[in-house]
Design an enzyme around this catalytic site. Structure first.
Site, PDB file in Angstrom:
ATOM      1  N   SER A  40       0.807  -1.226   0.000  1.00 30.45           N
ATOM      2  CA  SER A  40       0.000   0.000   0.000  1.00 30.45           C
ATOM      3  C   SER A  40       0.834   1.267   0.000  1.00 30.45           C
ATOM      4  O   SER A  40       0.318   2.345  -0.316  1.00 30.45           O
ATOM      5  CB  SER A  40      -0.947   0.006   1.206  1.00 30.45           C
ATOM      6  OG  SER A  40      -0.215  -0.106   2.420  1.00 30.45           O
ATOM      7  N   ASP A 322      -3.126   8.156   8.019  1.00 29.51           N
ATOM      8  CA  ASP A 322      -4.022   7.294   8.784  1.00 29.51           C
ATOM      9  C   ASP A 322      -3.185   6.542   9.811  1.00 29.51           C
ATOM     10  O   ASP A 322      -2.144   7.040  10.239  1.00 29.51           O
ATOM     11  CB  ASP A 322      -4.821   6.360   7.860  1.00 29.51           C
ATOM     12  CG  ASP A 322      -3.934   5.445   7.010  1.00 29.51           C
ATOM     13  OD1 ASP A 322      -2.735   5.307   7.315  1.00 29.51           O
ATOM     14  OD2 ASP A 322      -4.450   4.868   6.042  1.00 29.51           O
ATOM     15  N   HIS A 325      -0.117   4.906   7.076  1.00 32.43           N
ATOM     16  CA  HIS A 325       0.451   5.433   5.831  1.00 32.43           C
ATOM     17  C   HIS A 325       0.899   6.880   5.959  1.00 32.43           C
ATOM     18  O   HIS A 325       0.198   7.697   6.558  1.00 32.43           O
ATOM     19  CB  HIS A 325      -0.578   5.294   4.707  1.00 32.43           C
ATOM     20  CG  HIS A 325      -1.020   3.880   4.507  1.00 32.43           C
ATOM     21  ND1 HIS A 325      -2.211   3.404   5.006  1.00 32.43           N
ATOM     22  CD2 HIS A 325      -0.408   2.844   3.891  1.00 32.43           C
ATOM     23  CE1 HIS A 325      -2.324   2.114   4.691  1.00 32.43           C
ATOM     24  NE2 HIS A 325      -1.246   1.752   4.010  1.00 32.43           N
TER      25      HIS A 325
END
Length: 358
Positions: A40, A322, A325
């Site tokens: 991610s 978040d 990340h």
């Protein structure tokens, strides 16, 4: 003794580094193409069509990205995007899921949220494109390129000039080893054994990419997972700034990965491998850690932003978007120091700007 720096000083550092966000590289790209493998931290939309909780194709993700919501797990650009711009690519490298024949000659992004080096990693969240599956996708792209270029010798030489970035392994801890209720790895391996097994598996995958024609490798080490807001909330810190035992486990992996890069450079004399030391790049300039409060003040149980929630107003002054990340400004710092190292410990044996010239 290193002087202690106030939190406001770190904010000044972040604001000052915002200047590179407008940096534009003139002229032709420094390499003909750029291929991205990972999780991610580099995913640019490959998970959007998957059945998984690990996707970011909703607000407030993408609030500062030029094209809006794209599936990137941040407010703006990823570290892979930043590096691509510094290499001179005028457009973002397309995700594999949507890459057209007209786009693939400049590279493809195979990154997938929750993916890991190990096949089972991230499975509790749903589907994901593991590193092995990303390699299969790369084989398909090479076949498409070879057909389009209609000259296998030309394609082989073309691929040798490209840069291949790998940024993966975090989920093998976050969504595997640190989740004993879902995965047996922490009962099967000590932290030392797990780091060794992971790097051995990673080594085979890097060699596969080499055998598919790659010669210029950018291998990212792991960041300090124990400093992420989600892991701090989950495990506690016993009065320390971060979850130290997690960071110690990650250091074992990073140390082995750097040794692997040394070995690969020794074994494959026609290739160049460089190691990006995220621990060095993200280290605070003094004894006060960077702020680790997430910009999204409403988080899901898995650490992602709640859909439709409001992020913080001053996103250029925060490190985490978040629970896991980085924000675009943090990605910018990482990307620019990977491209041109500030400290001798940032990259090994040299930085991306030097790799591009080989």
């Amino acid at each position: 003794m290193t002087p202690k720096l106030s939190p406001s000083y770190h904010i000044i550092i972040l604001v000052g580094l915002m200047q590179v966000m407008t940096f534009v590289v003139a002229g032709e790209p420094q390499v003909p193409c750029y291929f991205i493998f990972g999780d991610s931290l580099v995913d640019s939309g490959n998970n959007n069509g998957l059945t998984t909780e690990a996707k970011a194709n909703y607000s407030p993700y993408g609030i500062d990205f030029p094209q809006g919501i794209s599936g990137r797990f941040t407010n703006g650009r990823t570290v892979a995007d930043i590096i691509g711009q510094l290499l001179g690519f005028p457009n973002f490298i397309p995700p594999y899921a949507t890459a057209s024949d007209q786009q693939i000659s400049t590279g493809v992004n195979y990154g997938s949220g929750s993916a890991g080096i190990r096949e089972e990693t991230g499975s509790q969240l749903g589907d994901r494109i593991s590193l092995d599956r990303q390699l299969l996708n790369h084989e398909r792209i090479i076949a498409r390129l070879s057909t389009l270029q209609n000259n296998k010798t030309f394609t082989d030489e073309y691929l040798k000039k490209c840069i291949y970035l790998t940024n993966i392994g975090s989920n093998d801890y976050i969504n595997n080893y640190l989740m004993p209720s879902f995965y047996p790895t922490s009962n099967t391996y000590t932290v030392e054994q797990y780091a060794t097994v992971l790097v051995q598996q990673y080594s085979q995958r890097l060699k596969t990419i080499y055998n598919l024609g790659a010669r210029k490798f950018v291998v990212f080490g792991l960041g300090q997972i124990g400093c992420t807001p989600h892991e701090i909330t989950r495990f506690g810190t016993n009065g320390e700034p971060c979850v130290q035992w997690i960071n110690d486990a990650v250091k074992l992996f990073n140390d082995e990965l750097k040794r692997l890069v040394e070995e690969l450079n020794s074994d494959y004399l026609d290739a160049r491998f460089i190691f990006i030391n995220l621990t060095s790049i993200s280290a605070p300039q003094g004894d006060v850690p960077l702020p680790n409060t997430p910009c999204c003040n409403q988080l899901r149980e898995d650490g992602q932003c709640v859909p439709g929630s409001k992020p913080c107003l001053f996103r250029a002054l925060t490190v985490f978007y978040d629970g896991f990340h980085p924000t675009e400004i943090a990605n910018t710092i990482i990307g620019t120091r990977s491209y041109v190292s500030v400290s001798p410990t940032d990259t090994y044996p040299y930085d991306i700007s030097h790799l591009a010239r080989f």
